[in-house]
Design a protein around this motif. Structure first.
Motif, PDB file in Angstrom:
ATOM      1  N   ILE A  60     -56.026  44.775   3.102  1.00  0.00           N
ATOM      2  CA  ILE A  60     -57.185  44.161   3.768  1.00  0.00           C
ATOM      3  C   ILE A  60     -56.936  42.674   4.007  1.00  0.00           C
ATOM      4  O   ILE A  60     -56.599  41.927   3.084  1.00  0.00           O
ATOM      5  N   GLY A  61     -57.062  42.261   5.269  1.00  0.00           N
ATOM      6  CA  GLY A  61     -56.903  40.862   5.636  1.00  0.00           C
ATOM      7  C   GLY A  61     -55.471  40.359   5.612  1.00  0.00           C
ATOM      8  O   GLY A  61     -55.242  39.158   5.748  1.00  0.00           O
ATOM      9  N   GLN A  62     -54.484  41.248   5.481  1.00  0.00           N
ATOM     10  CA  GLN A  62     -53.096  40.822   5.334  1.00  0.00           C
ATOM     11  C   GLN A  62     -52.317  40.942   6.645  1.00  0.00           C
ATOM     12  O   GLN A  62     -52.733  41.597   7.594  1.00  0.00           O
ATOM     13  N   ASN A 115     -47.571  39.054   4.319  1.00  0.00           N
ATOM     14  CA  ASN A 115     -48.043  39.420   2.978  1.00  0.00           C
ATOM     15  C   ASN A 115     -47.423  40.717   2.479  1.00  0.00           C
ATOM     16  O   ASN A 115     -47.304  40.929   1.273  1.00  0.00           O
ATOM     17  N   LEU A 116     -47.057  41.585   3.434  1.00  0.00           N
ATOM     18  CA  LEU A 116     -46.525  42.900   3.056  1.00  0.00           C
ATOM     19  C   LEU A 116     -45.441  43.311   4.038  1.00  0.00           C
ATOM     20  O   LEU A 116     -45.637  43.262   5.260  1.00  0.00           O
ATOM     21  N   LEU A 117     -44.299  43.722   3.500  1.00  0.00           N
ATOM     22  CA  LEU A 117     -43.234  44.297   4.313  1.00  0.00           C
ATOM     23  C   LEU A 117     -42.979  45.714   3.831  1.00  0.00           C
ATOM     24  O   LEU A 117     -42.742  45.944   2.642  1.00  0.00           O
ATOM     25  N   ILE A 118     -43.039  46.665   4.769  1.00  0.00           N
ATOM     26  CA  ILE A 118     -42.749  48.066   4.471  1.00  0.00           C
ATOM     27  C   ILE A 118     -41.491  48.451   5.231  1.00  0.00           C
ATOM     28  O   ILE A 118     -41.376  48.175   6.429  1.00  0.00           O
ATOM     29  N   ALA A 119     -40.556  49.080   4.542  1.00  0.00           N
ATOM     30  CA  ALA A 119     -39.316  49.506   5.202  1.00  0.00           C
ATOM     31  C   ALA A 119     -38.980  50.924   4.760  1.00  0.00           C
ATOM     32  O   ALA A 119     -38.666  51.154   3.596  1.00  0.00           O
ATOM     33  N   ASN A 120     -39.079  51.844   5.690  1.00  0.00           N
ATOM     34  CA  ASN A 120     -38.733  53.239   5.417  1.00  0.00           C
ATOM     35  C   ASN A 120     -37.452  53.544   6.177  1.00  0.00           C
ATOM     36  O   ASN A 120     -37.479  54.046   7.297  1.00  0.00           O
ATOM     37  N   ILE A 121     -36.322  53.189   5.577  1.00  0.00           N
ATOM     38  CA  ILE A 121     -35.033  53.433   6.234  1.00  0.00           C
ATOM     39  C   ILE A 121     -34.133  54.210   5.265  1.00  0.00           C
ATOM     40  O   ILE A 121     -34.506  55.285   4.841  1.00  0.00           O
ATOM     41  N   PHE A 151     -34.985  40.390   4.000  1.00  0.00           N
ATOM     42  CA  PHE A 151     -36.367  40.734   3.674  1.00  0.00           C
ATOM     43  C   PHE A 151     -37.011  39.671   2.788  1.00  0.00           C
ATOM     44  O   PHE A 151     -38.211  39.387   2.906  1.00  0.00           O
ATOM     45  N   SER A 152     -36.228  39.098   1.892  1.00  0.00           N
ATOM     46  CA  SER A 152     -36.789  38.079   0.992  1.00  0.00           C
ATOM     47  C   SER A 152     -37.294  36.875   1.769  1.00  0.00           C
ATOM     48  O   SER A 152     -38.222  36.190   1.330  1.00  0.00           O
ATOM     49  N   THR A 153     -36.693  36.613   2.938  1.00  0.00           N
ATOM     50  CA  THR A 153     -37.134  35.475   3.756  1.00  0.00           C
ATOM     51  C   THR A 153     -38.366  35.801   4.585  1.00  0.00           C
ATOM     52  O   THR A 153     -38.994  34.898   5.146  1.00  0.00           O
ATOM     53  N   LEU A 154     -38.709  37.084   4.674  1.00  0.00           N
ATOM     54  CA  LEU A 154     -39.830  37.506   5.513  1.00  0.00           C
ATOM     55  C   LEU A 154     -41.118  37.730   4.728  1.00  0.00           C
ATOM     56  O   LEU A 154     -42.168  37.956   5.338  1.00  0.00           O
ATOM     57  N   VAL A 155     -41.048  37.710   3.398  1.00  0.00           N
ATOM     58  CA  VAL A 155     -42.230  37.980   2.570  1.00  0.00           C
ATOM     59  C   VAL A 155     -42.677  36.692   1.877  1.00  0.00           C
ATOM     60  O   VAL A 155     -41.872  36.002   1.241  1.00  0.00           O
ATOM     61  N   HIS A 192     -45.994  41.365  -1.076  1.00  0.00           N
ATOM     62  CA  HIS A 192     -45.513  42.648  -1.587  1.00  0.00           C
ATOM     63  C   HIS A 192     -44.481  43.276  -0.655  1.00  0.00           C
ATOM     64  O   HIS A 192     -44.446  43.001   0.543  1.00  0.00           O
ATOM     65  N   ILE A 193     -43.676  44.144  -1.249  1.00  0.00           N
ATOM     66  CA  ILE A 193     -42.699  44.917  -0.500  1.00  0.00           C
ATOM     67  C   ILE A 193     -42.779  46.372  -0.946  1.00  0.00           C
ATOM     68  O   ILE A 193     -43.038  46.661  -2.124  1.00  0.00           O
ATOM     69  N   ALA A 194     -42.618  47.290   0.017  1.00  0.00           N
ATOM     70  CA  ALA A 194     -42.591  48.730  -0.277  1.00  0.00           C
ATOM     71  C   ALA A 194     -41.415  49.318   0.473  1.00  0.00           C
ATOM     72  O   ALA A 194     -41.377  49.281   1.706  1.00  0.00           O
ATOM     73  N   LEU A 195     -40.446  49.837  -0.268  1.00  0.00           N
ATOM     74  CA  LEU A 195     -39.199  50.337   0.308  1.00  0.00           C
ATOM     75  C   LEU A 195     -39.090  51.834   0.084  1.00  0.00           C
ATOM     76  O   LEU A 195     -39.293  52.318  -1.028  1.00  0.00           O
ATOM     77  N   SER A 196     -38.736  52.574   1.136  1.00  0.00           N
ATOM     78  CA  SER A 196     -38.579  54.017   0.995  1.00  0.00           C
ATOM     79  C   SER A 196     -37.330  54.471   1.737  1.00  0.00           C
ATOM     80  O   SER A 196     -36.626  53.670   2.345  1.00  0.00           O
ATOM     81  N   GLY A 197     -37.044  55.787   1.661  1.00  0.00           N
ATOM     82  CA  GLY A 197     -35.802  56.307   2.186  1.00  0.00           C
ATOM     83  C   GLY A 197     -34.704  56.263   1.134  1.00  0.00           C
ATOM     84  O   GLY A 197     -33.518  56.254   1.452  1.00  0.00           O
TER      85      GLY A 197
END
Length: 292
Positions: free
Chosen positions: A157-159, A224-230, A242-246, A251-256
């Protein structure tokens, strides 16, 4: 139009030659699939790996000379077991619809295809309007499921959000529908960018979500949040980026990530992120963390 379908079970070493013979015999379509359900993950760049045991499915016009095809495969490919079947013509679009229905993720999040009535879903449903297509990510794979579950449990919310490796844009759309102010989708596949733009429009979110190719990602700002499903190896390679983008505290959420690959993700991202945690579904995992 009806077709004659031919299915052959062969070895990996035979695959290329047999497919060439089938095309020479007039096959209009040749497809490879795995005979023993052995998964292949993350092939090297430029490689097209095959399973040790391959099933070839070929289609011929209904008037094809079956005896001639059978004799040729026996003579040149040493294949004795050849079976044909009549494949009746069907409306393939409707066949797809039979297998893709509205799906729920978490408590409120739903994906609903255009041929189903979203008004029949629960009154508090957060609905993503999306049909299956060419780009990856319609919720049916465990990795996408894990990311959607994360968003449902942690509504942004609001991010501001980046959906990196966006595929269809499903995660960015979910994020905005769950309260994010804005989101950017990034993918290295032009088809994925096209699919994302179409889905953004279908969900009437053009003012809040943008999509771009990785060639143009220099314009990205911290979120505020980076999601990467690769996949795991690209995730490791993108760790510093990614560290430079958050933002700090973001928060970060990584999948794959396969279960056996979790440790290398934790090792790489532990340098930049705190409170790394893992959520698993079947053989796949999601890693979450907070930027230092």
């Amino acid at each position: 139009m009806d077709w004659i379908q031919l299915i052959l079970k062969i070895s990996k070493q035979q695959a290329d030659f047999v497919s060439e013979v089938l095309m020479g015999l007039g096959s209009v379509s040749v497809a490879f699939s795995d005979t023993n359900d052995d998964a292949i993950f993350e092939p090297k760049v430029g490689e097209t790996p095959l399973w040790q045991n391959v099933t070839i499915t070929a289609l011929f016009d209904v008037g094809a000379e079956q005896d001639y095809i059978k004799d040729t495969l026996k003579k040149f490919c040493n294949i004795n077991e050849v079976n044909f079947a009549l494949l009746k013509d069907r409306v393939w679009e409707n066949e797809c619809k039979k297998d893709f229905h509205a799906m729920q993720f978490g408590k409120r999040l739903w994906i609903c295809p255009s041929w189903e009535d979203s008004t029949q879903l629960p009154s508090d449903a957060v609905v993503i309007d999306m049909d299956p297509g060419l780009a990856f990510g319609t919720g049916t794979h465990q990795t996408t499921d894990l990311c959607l579950q994360y968003l449902d449990e942690n509504p942004p919310i609001g991010q501001s959000v980046i959906d990196y490796g966006s595929g269809t844009g499903i995660l960015a759309i979910a994020a905005v529908k769950l309260g994010a102010n804005q989101a950017v989708c990034v993918d290295n596949d032009p088809q994925a960018v096209v699919a994302t733009l179409s889905n953004i429009k279908n969900n009437q979110l053009e003012s809040q979500i943008s999509a771009l190719h990785t060639d143009n990602e220099g314009q990205l700002e911290k979120v505020n949040l980076l999601i990467a499903n690769i996949l795991a190896k690209p995730l490791v390679g993108l760790c510093t980026h990614f560290s430079t983008l958050v933002k700090s505290g973001g928060h970060i959420a990584l999948s794959g990530i396969l279960h056996g690959q979790v440790e290398m993700i934790l090792s790489a991202y532990g340098e930049y992120f705190l409170e790394l945690s893992v959520r698993q579904k079947d053989d796949w995992c999601r890693v979450n963390g907070i930027r230092k």
